[in-house]
Motif scaffolding. Structure first.
Motif, PDB file in Angstrom:
ATOM      1  N   ARG A  27      46.768  43.457  66.029  1.00  0.00           N
ATOM      2  CA  ARG A  27      45.744  42.623  65.401  1.00  0.00           C
ATOM      3  C   ARG A  27      45.712  42.978  63.918  1.00  0.00           C
ATOM      4  NH1 ARG A  27      39.278  42.698  66.671  1.00  0.00           N
ATOM      5  NH2 ARG A  27      38.758  41.094  65.172  1.00  0.00           N
ATOM      6  N   VAL A  28      45.861  41.985  63.061  1.00  0.00           N
ATOM      7  CA  VAL A  28      45.889  42.217  61.620  1.00  0.00           C
ATOM      8  C   VAL A  28      44.575  41.743  61.024  1.00  0.00           C
ATOM      9  CG1 VAL A  28      47.100  41.751  59.463  1.00  0.00           C
ATOM     10  CG2 VAL A  28      48.378  41.864  61.607  1.00  0.00           C
ATOM     11  N   GLU A  29      43.911  42.609  60.302  1.00  0.00           N
ATOM     12  CA  GLU A  29      42.662  42.276  59.622  1.00  0.00           C
ATOM     13  C   GLU A  29      42.804  42.573  58.135  1.00  0.00           C
ATOM     14  OE1 GLU A  29      39.141  44.023  61.200  1.00  0.00           O
ATOM     15  OE2 GLU A  29      39.591  43.427  63.254  1.00  0.00           O
ATOM     16  N   VAL A  30      42.226  41.695  57.341  1.00  0.00           N
ATOM     17  CA  VAL A  30      42.223  41.904  55.892  1.00  0.00           C
ATOM     18  C   VAL A  30      40.980  42.708  55.544  1.00  0.00           C
ATOM     19  CG1 VAL A  30      42.127  40.801  53.637  1.00  0.00           C
ATOM     20  CG2 VAL A  30      43.469  39.780  55.468  1.00  0.00           C
ATOM     21  N   GLN A  31      41.188  43.820  54.900  1.00  0.00           N
ATOM     22  CA  GLN A  31      40.085  44.682  54.481  1.00  0.00           C
ATOM     23  C   GLN A  31      40.267  44.975  52.995  1.00  0.00           C
ATOM     24  OE1 GLN A  31      39.786  48.497  56.437  1.00  0.00           O
ATOM     25  NE2 GLN A  31      37.592  48.463  56.229  1.00  0.00           N
ATOM     26  N   VAL A  32      39.564  44.213  52.188  1.00  0.00           N
ATOM     27  CA  VAL A  32      39.691  44.338  50.741  1.00  0.00           C
ATOM     28  C   VAL A  32      38.988  45.604  50.282  1.00  0.00           C
ATOM     29  CG1 VAL A  32      39.191  43.221  48.541  1.00  0.00           C
ATOM     30  CG2 VAL A  32      39.767  41.843  50.531  1.00  0.00           C
ATOM     31  N   LYS A  33      39.630  46.336  49.420  1.00  0.00           N
ATOM     32  CA  LYS A  33      39.012  47.540  48.865  1.00  0.00           C
ATOM     33  C   LYS A  33      37.877  47.124  47.946  1.00  0.00           C
ATOM     34  CE  LYS A  33      43.014  50.512  49.153  1.00  0.00           C
ATOM     35  NZ  LYS A  33      43.914  51.378  48.430  1.00  0.00           N
ATOM     36  N   SER A  34      36.766  47.823  48.052  1.00  0.00           N
ATOM     37  CA  SER A  34      35.581  47.407  47.304  1.00  0.00           C
ATOM     38  C   SER A  34      35.674  47.717  45.820  1.00  0.00           C
ATOM     39  CB  SER A  34      34.337  48.077  47.894  1.00  0.00           C
ATOM     40  OG  SER A  34      34.460  49.474  47.818  1.00  0.00           O
ATOM     41  N   ALA A  35      36.310  48.776  45.450  1.00  0.00           N
ATOM     42  CA  ALA A  35      36.363  49.151  44.030  1.00  0.00           C
ATOM     43  C   ALA A  35      37.812  49.388  43.630  1.00  0.00           C
ATOM     44  CB  ALA A  35      35.531  50.397  43.778  1.00  0.00           C
ATOM     45  N   GLN A  36      38.455  48.331  43.180  1.00  0.00           N
ATOM     46  CA  GLN A  36      39.815  48.477  42.709  1.00  0.00           C
ATOM     47  C   GLN A  36      39.774  48.882  41.243  1.00  0.00           C
ATOM     48  OE1 GLN A  36      41.937  44.889  43.512  1.00  0.00           O
ATOM     49  NE2 GLN A  36      41.946  45.228  45.712  1.00  0.00           N
ATOM     50  N   THR A  37      40.585  49.840  40.904  1.00  0.00           N
ATOM     51  CA  THR A  37      40.601  50.322  39.527  1.00  0.00           C
ATOM     52  C   THR A  37      41.400  49.364  38.657  1.00  0.00           C
ATOM     53  OG1 THR A  37      42.538  51.686  39.991  1.00  0.00           O
ATOM     54  CG2 THR A  37      40.374  52.725  40.200  1.00  0.00           C
ATOM     55  N   GLN A  38      40.860  49.067  37.514  1.00  0.00           N
ATOM     56  CA  GLN A  38      41.526  48.192  36.561  1.00  0.00           C
ATOM     57  C   GLN A  38      42.387  49.046  35.638  1.00  0.00           C
ATOM     58  OE1 GLN A  38      40.520  44.743  35.456  1.00  0.00           O
ATOM     59  NE2 GLN A  38      39.392  44.317  37.327  1.00  0.00           N
ATOM     60  N   ALA A  39      43.541  48.528  35.321  1.00  0.00           N
ATOM     61  CA  ALA A  39      44.428  49.235  34.411  1.00  0.00           C
ATOM     62  C   ALA A  39      43.797  49.239  33.014  1.00  0.00           C
ATOM     63  CB  ALA A  39      45.792  48.561  34.362  1.00  0.00           C
ATOM     64  N   HIS A  40      43.867  50.386  32.375  1.00  0.00           N
ATOM     65  CA  HIS A  40      43.308  50.500  31.030  1.00  0.00           C
ATOM     66  C   HIS A  40      44.245  49.825  30.046  1.00  0.00           C
ATOM     67  CE1 HIS A  40      40.102  53.155  32.284  1.00  0.00           C
ATOM     68  NE2 HIS A  40      40.988  53.848  32.968  1.00  0.00           N
ATOM     69  N   ARG A  41      43.670  48.979  29.224  1.00  0.00           N
ATOM     70  CA  ARG A  41      44.470  48.308  28.216  1.00  0.00           C
ATOM     71  C   ARG A  41      44.721  49.241  27.050  1.00  0.00           C
ATOM     72  NH1 ARG A  41      42.485  42.169  27.176  1.00  0.00           N
ATOM     73  NH2 ARG A  41      43.155  41.314  29.173  1.00  0.00           N
ATOM     74  N   LYS A  42      45.934  49.207  26.607  1.00  0.00           N
ATOM     75  CA  LYS A  42      46.288  49.988  25.432  1.00  0.00           C
ATOM     76  C   LYS A  42      45.863  49.192  24.200  1.00  0.00           C
ATOM     77  CE  LYS A  42      50.182  52.072  23.071  1.00  0.00           C
ATOM     78  NZ  LYS A  42      51.633  52.229  23.031  1.00  0.00           N
ATOM     79  N   LEU A  43      45.128  49.833  23.315  1.00  0.00           N
ATOM     80  CA  LEU A  43      44.666  49.178  22.098  1.00  0.00           C
ATOM     81  C   LEU A  43      45.861  48.970  21.177  1.00  0.00           C
ATOM     82  CD1 LEU A  43      42.262  48.113  20.523  1.00  0.00           C
ATOM     83  CD2 LEU A  43      41.980  50.380  19.553  1.00  0.00           C
ATOM     84  N   ARG A  44      46.079  47.727  20.831  1.00  0.00           N
ATOM     85  CA  ARG A  44      47.212  47.405  19.962  1.00  0.00           C
ATOM     86  C   ARG A  44      46.741  47.335  18.511  1.00  0.00           C
ATOM     87  NH1 ARG A  44      50.009  42.663  23.575  1.00  0.00           N
ATOM     88  NH2 ARG A  44      50.390  43.981  25.375  1.00  0.00           N
ATOM     89  N   THR A  45      47.575  47.830  17.637  1.00  0.00           N
ATOM     90  CA  THR A  45      47.245  47.813  16.208  1.00  0.00           C
ATOM     91  C   THR A  45      48.335  47.065  15.452  1.00  0.00           C
ATOM     92  OG1 THR A  45      48.346  49.934  15.895  1.00  0.00           O
ATOM     93  CG2 THR A  45      45.981  49.996  16.335  1.00  0.00           C
ATOM     94  N   LEU A  46      47.965  46.623  14.282  1.00  0.00           N
ATOM     95  CA  LEU A  46      48.909  45.909  13.420  1.00  0.00           C
ATOM     96  C   LEU A  46      49.492  46.845  12.381  1.00  0.00           C
ATOM     97  CD1 LEU A  46      46.822  42.682  12.739  1.00  0.00           C
ATOM     98  CD2 LEU A  46      48.733  42.922  14.310  1.00  0.00           C
ATOM     99  N   SER A  47      50.717  46.563  12.008  1.00  0.00           N
ATOM    100  CA  SER A  47      51.303  47.322  10.905  1.00  0.00           C
ATOM    101  C   SER A  47      50.625  46.867   9.610  1.00  0.00           C
ATOM    102  CB  SER A  47      52.814  47.068  10.834  1.00  0.00           C
ATOM    103  OG  SER A  47      53.052  45.725  10.447  1.00  0.00           O
ATOM    104  N   PRO A  48      50.665  47.708   8.582  1.00  0.00           N
ATOM    105  CA  PRO A  48      50.044  47.315   7.305  1.00  0.00           C
ATOM    106  C   PRO A  48      50.614  46.009   6.745  1.00  0.00           C
ATOM    107  CG  PRO A  48      50.535  49.656   7.293  1.00  0.00           C
ATOM    108  CD  PRO A  48      51.136  49.095   8.535  1.00  0.00           C
TER     109      PRO A  48
END
Length: 138
Positions: A88-109
């Motif tokens: 028997r297959v049941e879908v059990q969604v995890k309640s707190a999925q961790t979001q990937a941290h975005r890398k802060l992008r910067t511009l060259s001068p």
């Protein structure tokens, strides 16, 4: 001081809990031996009642793939020594999925200077305001 294993064997409630935990561990080990490696991190074996193994999937796509593989999975689990006739297959969604941290992008001068010049040319327009905010990311 009592050992933990002694505590589990002397208390009837804890002994039943310990036996159930051993069954779940055995089912999980046998499931891991049979399930494809790509699906292993997204599934978990559950209870085995009345020759039916319950398997929990993290999402619907994984559950659908498992359902496609059911005949071969049942045969594989039977070869592993589990007495099962169905899964028997049941879908059990995890309640707190961790979001990937975005890398802060910067511009060259140089890029920031070019954007500042463009923002000055487009000053007063919505696009010019957006480009001005973008050029401030150094």
């Amino acid at each position: 001081m009592l050992r933990v294993s002694t505590l589990f064997t002397e208390n009837a409630d804890l002994a039943a809990l310990s036996k159930q935990a051993e069954k779940l561990t055995l089912s999980q080990q046998k499931w891991n031996a049979v399930v494809p490696a790509a699906l292993k991190p997204y599934t978990q074996a559950g209870n085995l009642n009345h020759n039916r193994l319950t398997v929990y999937a993290n999402n619907g796509a994984v559950a659908a793939k498992i359902k496609l593989l059911l005949p071969s999975l049942i045969v594989g689990l039977q070869k592993q020594g589990l007495e099962i006739t169905s899964i028997r297959v049941e879908v059990q969604v995890k309640s707190a999925q961790t979001q990937a941290h975005r890398k802060l992008r910067t511009l060259s001068p140089a890029a920031a200077a070019s954007l500042e010049k463009l923002a000055a040319d487009l000053q007063g327009s919505p696009l010019g305001d957006v480009i001005a905010r973008l050029s401030s990311r150094r």
